[in-house]
Design an enzyme around this catalytic site. Structure first.
Site, PDB file in Angstrom:
ATOM      1  CE  LYS A  60      -4.119 -13.122  -9.272  1.00  0.00           C
ATOM      2  NZ  LYS A  60      -5.305 -12.362  -8.806  1.00  0.00           N
ATOM      3  CD  GLN A  61      -1.121 -12.059  -4.949  1.00  0.00           C
ATOM      4  OE1 GLN A  61      -2.216 -12.094  -5.503  1.00  0.00           O
ATOM      5  NE2 GLN A  61      -0.592 -10.960  -4.460  1.00  0.00           N
ATOM      6  CD1 TRP A  73      -3.578  -5.870  -1.356  1.00  0.00           C
ATOM      7  CD2 TRP A  73      -2.537  -7.006   0.256  1.00  0.00           C
ATOM      8  NE1 TRP A  73      -2.826  -6.835  -1.959  1.00  0.00           N
ATOM      9  CE2 TRP A  73      -2.174  -7.556  -0.995  1.00  0.00           C
ATOM     10  CE3 TRP A  73      -2.016  -7.572   1.416  1.00  0.00           C
ATOM     11  CZ2 TRP A  73      -1.291  -8.648  -1.108  1.00  0.00           C
ATOM     12  CZ3 TRP A  73      -1.142  -8.644   1.292  1.00  0.00           C
ATOM     13  CH2 TRP A  73      -0.790  -9.169   0.045  1.00  0.00           C
ATOM     14  CG  ASP A  74      -2.912  -2.088  -4.037  1.00  0.00           C
ATOM     15  OD1 ASP A  74      -2.203  -2.626  -4.888  1.00  0.00           O
ATOM     16  OD2 ASP A  74      -4.131  -2.326  -3.927  1.00  0.00           O
ATOM     17  CD  GLU A 102      -7.261 -12.075  -5.315  1.00  0.00           C
ATOM     18  OE1 GLU A 102      -7.402 -12.144  -6.542  1.00  0.00           O
ATOM     19  OE2 GLU A 102      -7.473 -11.043  -4.649  1.00  0.00           O
TER      20      GLU A 102
END
Lengths: 695, 695
Positions: free
Chosen positions: B509-510, B250-251, B389
């Site tokens: 995680k983010q 998805w960058d 994730e």
């Protein structure tokens, strides 16, 4: 016993009906319905229905992928090598439902993979047989009176040039596995054609309308929106025949003006195809000692020049040198399309990038190709061919080419003027980058300006000369030749076989000077001559039209089209004759056997555009639609739709002395219409009515 | 004795300087200058200069094409098969000046051909040696103090996927034959980079500016205008490393917003790449029992899902199931980019065709993926993963996925609303065709409307819940884990190795919920919640930001970026810390070894866009540029240029409490600027000055 083929243009479906009687007197009817899917261009399907009329029993059916295919559709090429596929490999899936075949083209190594499924109704077992370059399904179907058997074949095709695939065979296998039933494929295909027809809606009555729809059908199946995803050009014979071996000539000049107003994304892709080959055109110019971009007359896959160097005169049996590659005017056709596409679509991004790059390099070629004549202080372009391929040299000379072809020079002046316009229009930052990259300096621009105003146009006896010295050539005894030969379209071959040469005569194969009347409206043409320092009045142009009408053999299907167009614009009574001839070019195979080798796509598209732009005087410029109708008495009522600047389905209708322009309701901006000098703004949802009786 | 590498970002040139001493004590200096040509992407060149310091004699030089290359750049993949090239064939031209090599990739059968020329100064004879999969030139050059020898190698590369070629080898041979001298290649390459830098001009002072230029360098060499001619996506690691094997994630969500305002043609091509894979996304949804388009989390060459099904925890040595393919939010990223591209570029043609097709099918997927909860009369999306994730299931359950991920649901509501907008915006004729083709009926649209207003967003303790039940998870003792492990970015691995699971904890995680603050301005986000029937006030959002800031390990380079962005928008004093961390993500390799495997392109582009859009509050909507600066005290002065709606080089500069917007002189239309509710029209040639002190 009988064989009938029906092509359903609306639905894009070919049906064959056959009736057989075997030696035992038994009758079998076969109906086969075929489609190449317009919704999913990787799929094709075929349904075959077998009907036993007076017997019952089993039929063996073979449904195969055949790797032995050759290019042998053109009879006169058959002595040449027609094998273009390398070694074929075949295979079958474990459950026998799917067979596949893969191979590659020999020269270009494009890999091709096909996968086929076959199914019968009532269902029967399918066995696969792989023999040599054939991958076949064998079925035994039972038929009896009133109990027909149906066999459906579905084929998927992928090549190594497709996007979004891993390998072609894997893609073909997956595609055929996912393909729905024949009924669903047919329904999707018909819907896709319906959508195309709506974007290309054309309502012309009677026989002319029927032929125009056939022309549109060929245009749409060759250059559909799917084309916009491919790196392909406009093939001279569409996807219909093998003549010219798929080479790309200048036909797009007759095709893009139509596409611009219906499928601008296709126009853009076709221009991008040319842009991808700009590097090659620059190299070709350099190799020939020129500057800028020299696009080839017959463009091969990578943009190389593929014009033959010899051709055969079948009348004399002699191989003759072929100089048609000197038709550098193909570059002007590309530049013209760049400009027209931008004017119609408003796609500034394209003009600022790829469009400007092509236009400037083509202009540079023309400026560099000119020589200054100190005697007249004019610039000349020597040693070229115009659209009329009869004249490839002066009489009794070895040197190929003629000088100052009027069409070439005037078009070049137009290209130079538009290139200067583009440099002025470019955002300064972009102009700086582009000029830097192609090393275009102000001195060169000054020369373009100068050349664009001082290109030489030859005249003789009050008319524009096709080229310098044309007026000095001998007159042909047209009557005598017509009497002797009947069809003199290929006058060049007739004369050469007689030991004479068409180069000696004032005789043209097709519209040459008059092509100017196709590219430019009368007002624009006058302006262009004024730019060059010539006064071209209406009378002079009319005389020029008359002069060449009497001296043209129409050896190209484009010739009648252009003459019809020019005469319609000039409101001449004989316009319809030429339009008619243009219309029947392929349906009546007027060139005598060339339609069998493939339809003439440029002429076909041109006839549709003749109605769309020619008879309505439609121009797209200055962010407006300009109209100035010149309807033919024989075709006084017609209508069509346009796709313009985000508006889908603008309607244009000419009837009963009225031009009606309807803009469909939407959230888009109003459109501007200019009609004989007056301007209207038409918002979405409105209908504009204009009287067409001439001022 | 020494080895130094210099990367010249401005010129795109890598220089290596080496100094050797042999066993006889003789010294040799070697300087090698390398480029991959930015003007002609098929060419690369290398100049090597040998300088003998204190001896003279002959040097044997080998200049080769090496077919033994493997994918072995990522150490942890080295036990896996890294051989991706099939049988190699080599050859040499008759005069030995050019050697060539060709091969094909094993799985996808893409053919690759390279051709190399080698020349020395002073000139020497070149001999070709073909040994196995190597095609080499051998030269013996004479060196002496003050008399260095220069060896230039020029290589051309073509693949079977290139447009405008016949066969790849023929194209490579011709390309290398036409290549100019090294000096000319270098000059053209530097000029091409100069043009890129002008379109991507960014003036940020000091260390931050230097890092941002490195980020831009990677972005531009991965996604230059040449990319627009290819069927390629945004690789997670750019063209720099082999991690993730080139899969497309998805960058682009972090990349296209930047490109839209500099290289819109590249954005369009990257969206077209997704459109080419729409059929595959439709099939994937169907196979999974869904409707619409389900784009893959890790997209392979043909758009198939390539997410691994197992991954290794190197800490525990265990292979664990990998459910990250449940990140269906990737579809929303594509839809977001479709919308943003249109807003920035004004490219209506794209929105009406490919854009609408993708947007509608993604919306359809979301509507179909929801289930109605009669208890709350809300729609839910169950069994997915959010950007975080870590959380791939509820604690102690076998079933993968979590329910009602706030980011997923809010983004889905936005997608549905934009899809409805697009249906309303489409010209009616186009809307009818599209709806017919994809069988979209008014009943389905009504359901979209309903779902877009009734999607469930979970809350707990006054903050948005990352997903339903997140608030019930245990709190992690962050302090203890930091103390025990130091770097806890991969907390998931640490806990799994301990026999625990990160699924049990409120630990991310983010950025996950906070991604909403990246996609949407505070005003837009409030509106979106209002659309869903929730009241999200500033305080609630601030609390939400604080809540997750304390519970995030930043195991992705995107995390700091998004946090920096969100905090800057909220004008928080700690914003700079996160921005700084985002900036040094790759230059300091903060993920500990992952930069060696390839740079993180999304994070790199995101940092540049943080300056461009984040700190200026720039939005492109309603045919205007909207600004609402939120500059950081640490970065209070910067400038950049934009490419917007035909304007090349609009300047934006923020300094001394003033925002200045300059529109370069041109023939284009004025631009509209909206600044904190007030509107200005800025004609070409004008400079608009606005005070940035907050209301």
């Amino acid at each position: 016993m009988s064989h009938r083929r029906l092509l359903d243009l609306r639905r894009g479906v070919l049906t064959r009906r056959l009736r057989f009687r075997d030696r035992h007197g038994r009758h079998l009817g076969v109906e086969q319905v075929r489609l190449v899917h317009m919704g999913d261009p990787h799929l094709a399907a075929m349904r075959t229905t077998f009907t036993a009329e007076d017997w019952s029993g089993a039929l063996e059916v073979e449904s195969a992928l055949d790797g032995r295919i050759t290019n042998s559709g053109v009879e006169r090429y058959r002595d040449l090598n027609g094998h273009h596929l390398g070694p074929v490999r075949t295979g079958t899936l474990r459950d026998d439902t799917t067979v596949w075949l893969r191979c590659a083209t020999i020269a270009s190594d494009i890999r091709i993979a096909m996968a086929a499924r076959t199914a019968a109704e009532p269902p029967v077992a399918v066995a696969s047989h792989l023999t040599g370059p054939m991958a076949a399904h064998h079925l035994a179907v039972e038929v009896a009176p009133g109990r027909p058997a149906v066999v459906d074949k579905t084929v998927a095709l992928h090549t190594s040039r497709d996007s979004a695939i891993s390998d072609p065979l894997g893609a073909a296998l997956e595609r055929v596995a996912r393909a729905p039933t024949f009924e669903a494929l047919l329904a999707g295909h018909v819907a896709a054609w319906d959508h195309l027809w709506r974007r290309a809606s054309l309502d012309v009555p009677d026989e002319a309308g029927r032929i125009l729809r056939l022309h549109l059908f060929h245009l749409l199946q060759t250059l559909s929106p799917h084309t916009a995803e491919l790196d392909v050009g406009v093939p001279a014979r569409g996807l219909h025949g093998e003549a010219y071996r798929g080479h790309v000539f200048w036909d797009e000049l007759f095709v893009l003006p139509y596409l611009n107003l219906h499928f601008p994304e296709v126009s853009r892709a076709l221009l991008t195809y040319r842009h991808h080959r700009l590097t090659r055109a620059l190299a070709a110019a350099e190799d020939a000692g020129h500057v800028g971009a020299m696009y080839p007359w017959q463009s091969g896959s990578d943009g190389r020049e593929e014009t033959q160097e010899l051709h055969l005169n079948p009348r004399s049996g002699r191989w003759l040198p072929d100089h048609t590659r000197l038709q550098h005017h193909v570059g002007s056709a590309i530049a013209y399309n760049v400009w027209q596409y931008h004017q119609a679509s408003g796609d500034t991004e394209f003009l600022h990038t790829k469009g400007a790059e092509m236009l400037l390099q083509i202009a540079r070629f023309w400026a560099g190709a000119t020589v200054h004549d100190p005697g007249t202080d004019r610039y000349r372009i020597r040693g070229v061919l115009g659209p009329d391929e009869y004249h490839d040299a002066y009489p009794d000379t070895e040197e190929p080419g003629i000088d100052d072809n009027a069409y070439t020079n005037v078009a070049a002046a137009w290209v130079l003027a538009r290139a200067l316009d583009v440099v002025r229009m470019l955002p300064p930052a972009r102009a700086a980058q582009l000029c830097e990259r192609i090393e275009l300096h102000s001195g060169e621009l000054a020369r373009w300006e100068e050349v664009s105003r001082r290109l030489h146009v030859p005249f003789h006896r009050g008319v524009i000369s096709q080229f310098d010295g044309y007026g000095d050539l001998a007159e042909l005894d047209w009557h005598a030749y017509r009497a002797r030969y009947g069809d003199i379209r290929r006058l060049d071959r007739i004369l050469e076989a007689e030991g004479d040469s068409v180069n000696r005569y004032q005789a043209s194969k097709q519209a040459d000077v008059l092509m100017l009347g196709y590219l430019f409206s009368p007002a624009e043409l006058r302006g262009l001559f004024r730019q060059l320092g010539y006064d071209l009045d209406d009378e002079q142009w009319r005389d020029t039209v008359d002069y060449y009408l009497r001296r043209t053999s129409h050896g190209s299907t484009l010739s009648e089209l252009v003459h019809g167009w020019v005469l319609a614009r000039a409101r001449r009574a004989d316009a319809w004759t030429y339009c008619q001839d243009a219309l029947v070019g392929d349906v009546a195979d007027v060139q005598g056997g060339t339609t069998e080798e493939g339809i003439h796509l440029g002429a076909m598209a041109g006839t549709v555009d003749l109605v769309q732009r020619g008879l309505t005087g439609l121009e797209t410029r200055e962010d407006a639609l300009w109209f100035d109708p010149a309807p033919l008495p024989e075709l006084s009522e017609f209508g069509f739709t346009l796709h313009y600047r985000g508006h889908w389905g603008i309607t244009v209708r000419l009837s009963h002395g009225q031009l009606r322009i309807g803009v469909p309701s939407s959230a888009e901006e109003p459109i501007r219409v200019v009609f004989r000098g007056r301007e209207w703004t038409v918002p979405p949802g409105d209908l504009l009515r204009l009287p067409t009786a001439k001022r």
